[in-house]
Design a protein around this motif. Sequence first.
Motif, mmCIF file in Angstrom:
data_model
loop_
_atom_site.group_PDB
_atom_site.id
_atom_site.type_symbol
_atom_site.label_atom_id
_atom_site.label_comp_id
_atom_site.label_asym_id
_atom_site.label_seq_id
_atom_site.Cartn_x
_atom_site.Cartn_y
_atom_site.Cartn_z
ATOM 1 N N LEU A 1 0.951 -1.238 -0.048
ATOM 2 C CA LEU A 1 -0.057 0.101 0.114
ATOM 3 C C LEU A 1 0.925 1.138 0.067
ATOM 4 O O LEU A 1 0.419 2.362 -0.125
ATOM 5 N N ALA A 2 2.092 1.170 0.348
ATOM 6 C CA ALA A 2 3.091 2.344 0.360
ATOM 7 C C ALA A 2 3.953 2.537 -0.631
ATOM 8 O O ALA A 2 4.102 1.606 -1.208
ATOM 9 N N ASP A 3 4.289 3.760 -1.062
ATOM 10 C CA ASP A 3 5.407 3.922 -1.950
ATOM 11 C C ASP A 3 6.745 3.462 -1.601
ATOM 12 O O ASP A 3 7.702 2.871 -2.262
ATOM 13 N N LYS A 4 7.172 3.665 -0.380
ATOM 14 C CA LYS A 4 8.591 3.376 0.308
ATOM 15 C C LYS A 4 8.184 2.971 1.713
ATOM 16 O O LYS A 4 7.490 3.685 2.501
ATOM 17 N N VAL A 5 8.751 1.803 2.022
ATOM 18 C CA VAL A 5 8.709 1.428 3.614
ATOM 19 C C VAL A 5 10.307 1.295 4.069
ATOM 20 O O VAL A 5 10.909 0.921 3.375
ATOM 21 N N TYR A 6 10.335 1.841 5.179
ATOM 22 C CA TYR A 6 11.578 1.600 6.003
ATOM 23 C C TYR A 6 11.500 1.019 6.931
ATOM 24 O O TYR A 6 10.653 0.600 7.901
ATOM 25 N N PRO A 7 12.834 0.133 7.344
ATOM 26 C CA PRO A 7 12.999 -0.663 8.536
ATOM 27 C C PRO A 7 12.917 0.141 9.687
ATOM 28 O O PRO A 7 13.468 1.191 9.702
ATOM 29 N N LEU A 8 12.464 -0.331 10.708
ATOM 30 C CA LEU A 8 12.416 0.418 11.885
ATOM 31 C C LEU A 8 13.619 0.711 12.566
ATOM 32 O O LEU A 8 13.580 1.665 13.000
ATOM 33 N N ASN A 9 14.818 0.138 12.109
ATOM 34 C CA ASN A 9 15.905 0.695 12.931
ATOM 35 C C ASN A 9 16.990 1.175 12.017
ATOM 36 O O ASN A 9 17.945 1.674 12.268
ATOM 37 N N ASP A 10 16.192 1.620 10.840
ATOM 38 C CA ASP A 10 16.908 2.648 9.770
ATOM 39 C C ASP A 10 17.012 3.867 10.171
ATOM 40 O O ASP A 10 16.264 4.843 9.465
ATOM 41 N N VAL A 11 17.747 4.508 11.232
ATOM 42 C CA VAL A 11 17.738 5.829 11.655
ATOM 43 C C VAL A 11 18.266 6.790 10.806
ATOM 44 O O VAL A 11 18.255 7.989 10.871
ATOM 45 N N GLY A 12 19.099 6.296 9.599
ATOM 46 C CA GLY A 12 19.730 7.122 8.684
ATOM 47 C C GLY A 12 18.817 7.178 7.334
ATOM 48 O O GLY A 12 19.276 7.624 6.404
ATOM 49 N N ALA A 13 17.574 6.966 7.478
ATOM 50 C CA ALA A 13 16.563 6.723 6.375
ATOM 51 C C ALA A 13 16.268 8.082 6.163
ATOM 52 O O ALA A 13 16.467 8.852 6.781
ATOM 53 N N ALA A 14 15.775 8.358 4.798
ATOM 54 C CA ALA A 14 15.286 9.751 4.363
ATOM 55 C C ALA A 14 14.442 10.363 5.224
ATOM 56 O O ALA A 14 14.773 11.722 5.481
ATOM 57 N N ILE A 15 13.584 9.800 5.903
ATOM 58 C CA ILE A 15 12.589 10.338 6.544
ATOM 59 C C ILE A 15 13.020 10.738 8.227
ATOM 60 O O ILE A 15 12.397 11.499 8.671
ATOM 61 N N SER A 16 14.288 10.470 8.329
ATOM 62 C CA SER A 16 15.085 10.830 9.630
ATOM 63 C C SER A 16 15.864 12.255 9.249
ATOM 64 O O SER A 16 16.305 12.884 10.022
ATOM 65 N N SER A 17 15.599 12.865 8.088
ATOM 66 C CA SER A 17 16.413 14.118 8.093
ATOM 67 C C SER A 17 15.190 15.348 7.499
ATOM 68 O O SER A 17 14.377 14.942 6.822
ATOM 69 N N GLY A 18 15.571 16.346 8.177
ATOM 70 C CA GLY A 18 14.836 17.479 7.849
ATOM 71 C C GLY A 18 14.603 18.078 6.234
ATOM 72 O O GLY A 18 13.785 18.899 5.746
ATOM 73 N N SER A 19 15.877 17.693 5.636
ATOM 74 C CA SER A 19 16.105 18.107 4.227
ATOM 75 C C SER A 19 15.049 17.214 3.333
ATOM 76 O O SER A 19 14.909 17.907 2.390
ATOM 77 N N PHE A 20 14.496 16.233 3.868
ATOM 78 C CA PHE A 20 13.660 15.525 2.985
ATOM 79 C C PHE A 20 12.166 16.033 3.478
ATOM 80 O O PHE A 20 11.624 15.926 4.477
ATOM 81 N N LYS A 21 11.623 16.798 2.254
ATOM 82 C CA LYS A 21 10.546 17.418 2.384
ATOM 83 C C LYS A 21 9.211 16.485 2.368
ATOM 84 O O LYS A 21 9.106 15.767 1.519
ATOM 85 N N THR A 22 8.407 16.944 3.532
ATOM 86 C CA THR A 22 7.103 16.050 3.576
ATOM 87 C C THR A 22 6.088 17.185 3.874
ATOM 88 O O THR A 22 6.560 18.205 4.551
ATOM 89 N N LEU A 23 4.750 16.568 3.757
ATOM 90 C CA LEU A 23 3.952 17.688 4.533
ATOM 91 C C LEU A 23 3.767 17.432 6.147
ATOM 92 O O LEU A 23 3.342 18.343 6.963
ATOM 93 N N GLY A 24 4.416 16.303 6.573
ATOM 94 C CA GLY A 24 4.367 15.873 7.942
ATOM 95 C C GLY A 24 4.334 14.436 7.998
ATOM 96 O O GLY A 24 4.186 13.571 7.146
ATOM 97 N N MET A 25 3.603 14.033 9.229
ATOM 98 C CA MET A 25 3.285 12.655 9.752
ATOM 99 C C MET A 25 2.292 12.487 10.365
ATOM 100 O O MET A 25 1.599 13.054 11.317
#
Length: 195
Positions: A60-84
Motif C-alpha cells: 500500500l506504500a510507496d516506500k517502507v523503511y525498516p524500523l531500525n534505519d535511523v539514517g533513512a530519508a525520513i530521519s532528515s529535515g532536508s527530506f521534504k514532506t507535509l508531515g506525519m
Amino acid sequence: MEKKQRIIIGISGATGIQYGIRALELLRDLEVETHVVISKAAEMVRNYETDYRHDELIALADKVYPLNDVGAAISSGSFKTLGMLIAPCSVKTLSEIATGVTSSLLSRAADVVLKERRKLVLMVRETPLHLGHLRAMTAVTEMGGIIMPPVPAFYLQPSSIDDMVTHTVARSLDLFGFDIDIPRWDEGYKATLKK
C-alpha cells in the motif's frame, strides 16, 4: 514536472491498525506519495486484528523503511514532506515523541517533523488515561503536534466499522489539507438525520 506531495505514515503497536491501513488506501487514491515505518508491535497487531499479510500491507506504500534505519530519508529535515500521521499511536510512541527520545525510526521521524515545524498528527489509542499519558499529550501539543484520538462520529449513523474508520481517518487527513469525500456536518446533512 510537478512533484507529488509526500507524507509519512507511522503505524505503531496499539490496537487499531485499521486506521493506518485505511490512511494508506485513501492516500493512494489521492496519488500522494507515502513513506511508511511500522513498529514490530504493529506487525503483531496486524496478525491479531486483520487478515492482511505483511506483503499486502507494505504494498500500500510507496516506500517502507525498516524500523531500525535511523539514517533513512525520513530521519532528515532536508527530506521534504507535509508531515506525519501516526495511526494508531501507542502510548510508548507518544511518550518517546514527548520526551525527544528517538529509539527507532518511528520516533525519530516524528521528532524531525516537529523540529521542522511540519504537521504531526497522533491518533493516540489508549483508554483510560492516567496523568502521565495526559502530560505526554500536553507536551506534544505544546511542541506543535496534534493529538487526535480515533473517536467515531455517531451523528453519521455509521452502518459499519469501516464507515467509522474511514470517517475518522479522513478527518485526520483533513488536518494535512486533503479533501476526502465523506459525509460532513452541515445544515443540509442535519436535515436528513432521523428525528
